[in-house]
Design an enzyme around this catalytic site. Structure first.
Site, PDB file in Angstrom:
ATOM      1  N   ASP A  33      48.411  35.223  29.107  1.00 57.30           N
ATOM      2  CA  ASP A  33      47.490  35.660  30.156  1.00 57.30           C
ATOM      3  C   ASP A  33      48.287  36.614  31.057  1.00 57.30           C
ATOM      4  OD1 ASP A  33      45.535  35.523  32.334  1.00 57.30           O
ATOM      5  OD2 ASP A  33      46.995  34.185  33.275  1.00 57.30           O
TER       6      ASP A  33
ATOM      7  N   ASP B 274      47.465  37.731  34.969  1.00 53.73           N
ATOM      8  CA  ASP B 274      47.589  37.291  36.374  1.00 53.73           C
ATOM      9  C   ASP B 274      48.086  35.861  36.475  1.00 53.73           C
ATOM     10  OD1 ASP B 274      46.608  39.475  38.022  1.00 53.73           O
ATOM     11  OD2 ASP B 274      44.684  39.154  37.045  1.00 53.73           O
TER      12      ASP B 274
ATOM     13  N   ARG C 296      34.765  44.812  44.728  1.00 56.37           N
ATOM     14  CA  ARG C 296      36.091  44.941  44.126  1.00 56.37           C
ATOM     15  C   ARG C 296      37.017  45.890  44.890  1.00 56.37           C
ATOM     16  NH1 ARG C 296      37.139  42.069  40.332  1.00 56.37           N
ATOM     17  NH2 ARG C 296      39.176  43.046  40.238  1.00 56.37           N
TER      18      ARG C 296
ATOM     19  N   ARG D 205      41.081  40.629  50.173  1.00 54.99           N
ATOM     20  CA  ARG D 205      40.999  39.837  48.932  1.00 54.99           C
ATOM     21  C   ARG D 205      41.532  38.414  49.187  1.00 54.99           C
ATOM     22  NH1 ARG D 205      42.099  39.938  43.379  1.00 54.99           N
ATOM     23  NH2 ARG D 205      40.973  41.862  43.039  1.00 54.99           N
TER      24      ARG D 205
ATOM     25  N   SER E 166      36.083  37.240  42.391  1.00 52.38           N
ATOM     26  CA  SER E 166      34.981  37.584  41.498  1.00 52.38           C
ATOM     27  C   SER E 166      34.786  36.520  40.432  1.00 52.38           C
ATOM     28  CB  SER E 166      35.297  38.921  40.815  1.00 52.38           C
ATOM     29  OG  SER E 166      36.441  38.782  39.988  1.00 52.38           O
TER      30      SER E 166
ATOM     31  N   ASP F 281      33.503  36.509  36.002  1.00 52.67           N
ATOM     32  CA  ASP F 281      33.124  37.304  34.835  1.00 52.67           C
ATOM     33  C   ASP F 281      31.891  36.691  34.177  1.00 52.67           C
ATOM     34  OD1 ASP F 281      35.423  38.908  35.174  1.00 52.67           O
ATOM     35  OD2 ASP F 281      36.636  37.546  33.965  1.00 52.67           O
TER      36      ASP F 281
ATOM     37  N   ASP G 254      47.700  30.320  33.270  1.00 58.59           N
ATOM     38  CA  ASP G 254      47.744  29.526  34.509  1.00 58.59           C
ATOM     39  C   ASP G 254      46.404  28.893  34.852  1.00 58.59           C
ATOM     40  OD1 ASP G 254      46.537  31.992  35.188  1.00 58.59           O
ATOM     41  OD2 ASP G 254      47.098  31.728  37.283  1.00 58.59           O
TER      42      ASP G 254
ATOM     43  N   TYR H 201      43.528  27.815  25.533  1.00 54.79           N
ATOM     44  CA  TYR H 201      44.599  26.825  25.721  1.00 54.79           C
ATOM     45  C   TYR H 201      44.312  25.565  24.887  1.00 54.79           C
ATOM     46  CZ  TYR H 201      47.439  23.376  28.296  1.00 54.79           C
ATOM     47  OH  TYR H 201      48.312  22.376  28.642  1.00 54.79           O
TER      48      TYR H 201
HETATM   49  O1  M1P Z   1      42.480  38.066  34.995  1.00 51.25           O
HETATM   50  C1  M1P Z   1      41.797  37.234  35.871  1.00 51.25           C
HETATM   51  C2  M1P Z   1      40.689  37.970  36.604  1.00 51.25           C
HETATM   52  O2  M1P Z   1      41.261  39.025  37.360  1.00 51.25           O
HETATM   53  C3  M1P Z   1      40.360  39.695  38.180  1.00 51.25           C
HETATM   54  O3  M1P Z   1      39.821  38.779  39.106  1.00 51.25           O
HETATM   55  P1  M1P Z   1      39.797  38.997  40.695  1.00 51.25           P
HETATM   56  O4  M1P Z   1      39.648  40.445  40.969  1.00 51.25           O
HETATM   57  O5  M1P Z   1      38.642  38.140  41.139  1.00 51.25           O
HETATM   58  O6  M1P Z   1      41.114  38.459  41.214  1.00 51.25           O
HETATM   59  C4  M1P Z   1      39.223  40.293  37.402  1.00 51.25           C
HETATM   60  O7  M1P Z   1      39.666  41.413  36.701  1.00 51.25           O
HETATM   61  C5  M1P Z   1      38.612  39.277  36.457  1.00 51.25           C
HETATM   62  O8  M1P Z   1      37.751  39.931  35.557  1.00 51.25           O
HETATM   63  C6  M1P Z   1      39.651  38.554  35.661  1.00 51.25           C
HETATM   64  O9  M1P Z   1      39.050  37.529  34.904  1.00 51.25           O
END
Ligand code: M1P
Length: 254
Positions: free
Chosen positions: A20, A22, A142, A149, A187, A189, A217, A229
């Site tokens: 993954d 983030d 966004r 954020r 956000s 998805d 994570d 996972y």
């Molecule tokens: O990769 C995790 C998520 O990252 C973004 O989320 P956010 O902007 O809410 O932090 C988005 O790109 C989301 O699509 C993605 O699942």
């Protein structure tokens, strides 16, 4: 099936390690560290590596670097709905073809009305991001700043606004087989059921890997790493930050 010839110089060519982005390779919406890049370059001598992120490829380029399609053997953006193998794009499907414009318009109109009625301290822009394999819905929008954020994430954690939004969407669009995934800070998805991160495994089916590792994570139920996972063909590793990923990699592939 024999290991793929392009990878035969790796010491374990029939093992792939997927990550993954983030919270696993980078801090949330942040950039990859040099230590992580060095760790991945070393790992790539042993095994095949790839990432599987919910975001679109442009965001992964921002986070992982301009050469991302060269630095990883497989790049799976939008859960694999946009996919690259050794720098070459692989064939895939699209959300709009799946849903059709009529239902899509109803969904978008509902979401925009819903956000218009939400009482939030701050609203910015880009409330719906249209992607190849999904839409991404953000009540604050966004293009909020990093500070905004972080504020929204805290505000939402205290009130469960996104969870309620998702429940209301599920009720209103129960005739569509859609999955809603809260994977990030601001956000969620929306995509056809089954187009979660396990979608990327479809691209690997014929590639002959005997072992598939995955690091993520958000591996808890409702998190966007949960399905892959827990997939029977995958060995999952739960982390909370990039430093954990490096530590586990050092143990697994010393
Ligand atoms: O990769 C995790 C998520 O990252 C973004 O989320 P956010 O902007 O809410 O932090 C988005 O790109 C989301 O699509 C993605 O699942």
């Amino acid at each position: 099936m024999a290991p793929i010839t392009e990878f035969s110089k790796r010491t374990q060519p029939d093992t792939i390690v997927l990550f993954d982005v983030d919270g696993t390779l980078t801090p949330a919406r942040g950039s990859v560290s040099q230590e992580m890049l060095d760790t991945l370059a070393e790992l790539r001598k042993k095994v095949v590596i790839g990432f599987v992120g919910g975001s679109d490829l442009s965001k992964q380029v921002e986070q992982l670097g301009a050469n991302v399609t060269q630095d990883f053997d497989y790049c799976f953006a939008e859960n694999g709905l946009t996919a690259y193998r050794l720098g070459e794009q692989m064939a895939s499907q699209s959300f709009i073809e799946w849903i059709g414009d009529e239902e899509y318009n109803k969904l978008v109109n509902f979401i925009l009305r819903y956000i218009a009625d939400m009482d939030l301290p701050k609203k910015r822009g880009t409330f719906i991001e249209f992607r190849n394999g999904m839409i991404n819905v953000s009540p604050i929008g966004r293009n909020c700043s990093r500070e905004e954020r972080n504020e929204f994430e805290k505000y939402d954690l205290e009130r469960g606004l996104r969870r309620k939004f998702v429940e209301d969407l599920k009720a209103a669009f129960s005739h569509l087989d859609l999955t809603y995934s809260i994977g990030g800070q601001i956000s969620f998805d929306v995509f056809p059921t089954g187009w979660d991160k396990t979608y990327c495994l479809r691209h690997l089916e014929k590639e002959g890997f005997k072992t598939i590792h995955f690091f993520g994570d958000k591996t808890f139920k409702g998190g966007n790493d949960y399905e892959i996972y827990n997939h029977p063909d995958v060995t999952g590793h739960a982390v909370t930050r990039p430093e954990d990923t490096i530590a586990i990699l050092k143990e697994l592939f010393p």
